[in-house]
Design an enzyme around this catalytic site. Sequence first.
Site, PDB file in Angstrom:
ATOM      1  N   LYS A 259       0.728  -1.020  -0.073  1.00  0.00           N
ATOM      2  CA  LYS A 259      -0.040  -0.066  -0.158  1.00  0.00           C
ATOM      3  C   LYS A 259       0.807   1.315   0.010  1.00  0.00           C
ATOM      4  O   LYS A 259       1.918   1.319   0.481  1.00  0.00           O
ATOM      5  CB  LYS A 259      -0.946  -0.127   1.285  1.00  0.00           C
ATOM      6  CG  LYS A 259      -1.958   0.686   1.212  1.00  0.00           C
ATOM      7  CD  LYS A 259      -2.905   0.411   2.579  1.00  0.00           C
ATOM      8  CE  LYS A 259      -4.028   1.358   3.150  1.00  0.00           C
ATOM      9  NZ  LYS A 259      -4.226   2.380   2.164  1.00  0.00           N
ATOM     10  N   GLY A 260       0.452   2.193  -0.877  1.00  0.00           N
ATOM     11  CA  GLY A 260       1.168   3.582  -0.695  1.00  0.00           C
ATOM     12  C   GLY A 260       1.541   4.040   0.912  1.00  0.00           C
ATOM     13  O   GLY A 260       0.841   4.175   1.602  1.00  0.00           O
TER      14      GLY A 260
ATOM     15  N   ASN B  53       4.740   6.403  -6.589  1.00  0.00           N
ATOM     16  CA  ASN B  53       3.409   6.816  -7.095  1.00  0.00           C
ATOM     17  C   ASN B  53       3.553   8.230  -7.248  1.00  0.00           C
ATOM     18  O   ASN B  53       3.591   9.065  -6.388  1.00  0.00           O
ATOM     19  CB  ASN B  53       2.618   6.556  -5.991  1.00  0.00           C
ATOM     20  CG  ASN B  53       1.281   7.074  -6.500  1.00  0.00           C
ATOM     21  OD1 ASN B  53       0.826   7.354  -7.507  1.00  0.00           O
ATOM     22  ND2 ASN B  53       0.209   6.818  -5.412  1.00  0.00           N
TER      23      ASN B  53
ATOM     24  N   CYS C 295      -1.421   9.861  -7.381  1.00  0.00           N
ATOM     25  CA  CYS C 295      -2.556   9.620  -6.388  1.00  0.00           C
ATOM     26  C   CYS C 295      -3.437  10.875  -6.645  1.00  0.00           C
ATOM     27  O   CYS C 295      -3.193  11.762  -6.240  1.00  0.00           O
ATOM     28  CB  CYS C 295      -2.330   9.588  -4.886  1.00  0.00           C
ATOM     29  SG  CYS C 295      -3.649   9.105  -4.069  1.00  0.00           S
TER      30      CYS C 295
ATOM     31  N   LYS D 130       5.331   4.998 -11.091  1.00  0.00           N
ATOM     32  CA  LYS D 130       3.918   4.679 -11.618  1.00  0.00           C
ATOM     33  C   LYS D 130       3.166   6.134 -11.982  1.00  0.00           C
ATOM     34  O   LYS D 130       3.056   6.912 -11.289  1.00  0.00           O
ATOM     35  CB  LYS D 130       3.108   3.962 -10.363  1.00  0.00           C
ATOM     36  CG  LYS D 130       1.667   3.877 -10.676  1.00  0.00           C
ATOM     37  CD  LYS D 130       1.068   3.081  -9.701  1.00  0.00           C
ATOM     38  CE  LYS D 130      -0.267   2.593  -9.846  1.00  0.00           C
ATOM     39  NZ  LYS D 130      -0.836   1.691  -8.785  1.00  0.00           N
TER      40      LYS D 130
ATOM     41  N   ASN E 288      -2.361   4.346 -12.889  1.00  0.00           N
ATOM     42  CA  ASN E 288      -3.254   4.361 -11.590  1.00  0.00           C
ATOM     43  C   ASN E 288      -4.702   4.656 -12.013  1.00  0.00           C
ATOM     44  O   ASN E 288      -5.258   4.779 -13.132  1.00  0.00           O
ATOM     45  CB  ASN E 288      -2.650   5.556 -10.937  1.00  0.00           C
ATOM     46  CG  ASN E 288      -2.833   5.354  -9.584  1.00  0.00           C
ATOM     47  OD1 ASN E 288      -3.707   5.070  -9.024  1.00  0.00           O
ATOM     48  ND2 ASN E 288      -1.780   5.609  -8.664  1.00  0.00           N
TER      49      ASN E 288
HETATM   50  C1  LIG Z   1      -8.735   0.623  -2.888  1.00  0.00           C
HETATM   51  C2  LIG Z   1      -7.744   1.045  -3.581  1.00  0.00           C
HETATM   52  C3  LIG Z   1      -6.585   1.533  -3.036  1.00  0.00           C
HETATM   53  C4  LIG Z   1      -5.409   1.906  -4.103  1.00  0.00           C
HETATM   54  N1  LIG Z   1      -4.516   2.424  -3.568  1.00  0.00           N
HETATM   55  C5  LIG Z   1      -3.144   2.812  -4.146  1.00  0.00           C
HETATM   56  C6  LIG Z   1      -2.034   3.459  -3.606  1.00  0.00           C
HETATM   57  O1  LIG Z   1      -1.855   3.561  -2.345  1.00  0.00           O
HETATM   58  N2  LIG Z   1      -0.877   3.729  -4.325  1.00  0.00           N
HETATM   59  C7  LIG Z   1      -1.082   3.382  -5.729  1.00  0.00           C
HETATM   60  O2  LIG Z   1       0.154   3.897  -6.457  1.00  0.00           O
HETATM   61  N3  LIG Z   1      -2.184   2.921  -6.328  1.00  0.00           N
HETATM   62  C8  LIG Z   1      -3.455   2.666  -5.682  1.00  0.00           C
HETATM   63  N4  LIG Z   1      -4.546   2.078  -5.989  1.00  0.00           N
HETATM   64  C9  LIG Z   1      -4.609   1.977  -7.662  1.00  0.00           C
HETATM   65  C10 LIG Z   1      -4.079   0.667  -7.920  1.00  0.00           C
HETATM   66  O3  LIG Z   1      -2.752   0.179  -7.631  1.00  0.00           O
HETATM   67  C11 LIG Z   1      -4.430   0.330  -9.348  1.00  0.00           C
HETATM   68  O4  LIG Z   1      -3.313   1.339 -10.118  1.00  0.00           O
HETATM   69  C12 LIG Z   1      -5.650   0.918  -9.910  1.00  0.00           C
HETATM   70  O5  LIG Z   1      -6.747   0.161  -9.213  1.00  0.00           O
HETATM   71  C13 LIG Z   1      -6.110   0.204 -11.395  1.00  0.00           C
HETATM   72  O6  LIG Z   1      -5.914  -1.284 -11.510  1.00  0.00           O
HETATM   73  P1  LIG Z   1      -7.382  -2.161 -11.244  1.00  0.00           P
HETATM   74  O7  LIG Z   1      -8.246  -1.664 -12.198  1.00  0.00           O
HETATM   75  O8  LIG Z   1      -6.787  -3.450 -11.504  1.00  0.00           O
HETATM   76  O9  LIG Z   1      -7.743  -1.941  -9.825  1.00  0.00           O
HETATM   77  C14 LIG Z   1      -5.405   1.928  -5.244  1.00  0.00           C
HETATM   78  C15 LIG Z   1      -6.733   1.331  -5.938  1.00  0.00           C
HETATM   79  C16 LIG Z   1      -7.637   0.678  -5.082  1.00  0.00           C
HETATM   80  C17 LIG Z   1      -8.573   0.159  -5.756  1.00  0.00           C
END
Ligand SMILES: Cc1cc2nc3c(=O)[nH]c(=O)nc-3n(C[C@H](O)[C@H](O)[C@H](O)COP(=O)(O)O)c2cc1C
Length: 314
Positions: free
Chosen positions: A47-48, A132, A135, A170, A197
């Site tokens: 997690k971030g 990242n 965000c 990212k 993202n």
């Molecule tokens: C609940 C949630 C929390 C996320 N937290 C982060 C994060 O902390 N840092 C980050 O770079 N991306 C974060 N993301 C983005 C995901 O890593 C990913 O890039 C994005 O959801 C697209 O992929 P997906 O369609 O497979 O979910 C988060 C996504 C979700 C759904």
Amino acid sequence: MERPNINVELPGMRLKNPVIAASGTFGFGTEYDGIYPAHLFGAIILKGTTLKPRDGNPPPRIYETPSGLINSVGLQNPGIESVYDEYLPKLQNLRESGTKVILNIAGDTVDEYEAIASICEERGMIDGIEVNLSCPNVKKGGVNFGSNPDIASKVVASVRRKTTLPVIVKLAPVVTDIGKIALSCQEAGADAISAINTLPAVVIDIDKQKLFLGGGSGGLSGSAIKPFALMQVMNIVKRVSIPVIGCGGIMNSRDAIEFIMVGARAVQIGTGLFVSLKTVENVINGLVEYLSSVRKDNISQIEGIIFNNGARSF
Ligand SMILES: Cc1cc2nc3c(=O)[nH]c(=O)nc-3n(C[C@H](O)[C@H](O)[C@H](O)COP(=O)(O)O)c2cc1C
């Protein structure tokens, strides 16, 4: 025919398979203990993490759309030192089993990214850093770092200066020229690029006549974003020579294969992990079956294949 080889090579790390848990969707790697076997992944991205602890956004933080998810978690995390003290020691067995552990970092300032990178370099226990730049939940930083090639390259260069660990950057998805930003990150020392993202999104509560999410806006993920993610991955692949990790709406092996065909070396799955506990197994098995069916013995033989088959620039 022997089982096709699905190992992939990223700078500084060889993954046993190309499937990676996307940041923010697999916690700090221990929350799924007893529920989901983390060792199935080629790598997990934590997690971030920021320099200091963050409480994140007020609830509600999650909203389901007909073909996706909007989250407004707002980078809730205990801060880098706690991640090192509490979580990373518990992940060393996983690393020994062959699954790589990558830490996703975020900051409000270039100095903050730099400080976290220094701590990672000093304390180790991870196989790489994902920076990242994108965000959309946090008021300061986030999208700003990723939307401008000069600022993006400043962040990357400062992280690069502080660490010998592999640096994956990212990118923010909604920008005028993502290929240009990716290239500036490569020139600043990035070892790989990951994209995309979440996309900025809002939800309206018509009964209360106001925005639904506590944080105001959130980030859209899941199936809805896959076609856009594929296009942005293509736009990056055409411009950089470092590996690209594709992400956005991967729910099954066909989706993962599409990303590999547009040039992704590996794939991240986020929202797909919430849909089924079998997603990772299904993607890995489906990938192997597909390669066998088209008589390829190595996943690298389909990487970027659409470019050999006539795809051109947009
Ligand atoms: C609940 C949630 C929390 C996320 N937290 C982060 C994060 O902390 N840092 C980050 O770079 N991306 C974060 N993301 C983005 C995901 O890593 C990913 O890039 C994005 O959801 C697209 O992929 P997906 O369609 O497979 O979910 C988060 C996504 C979700 C759904």
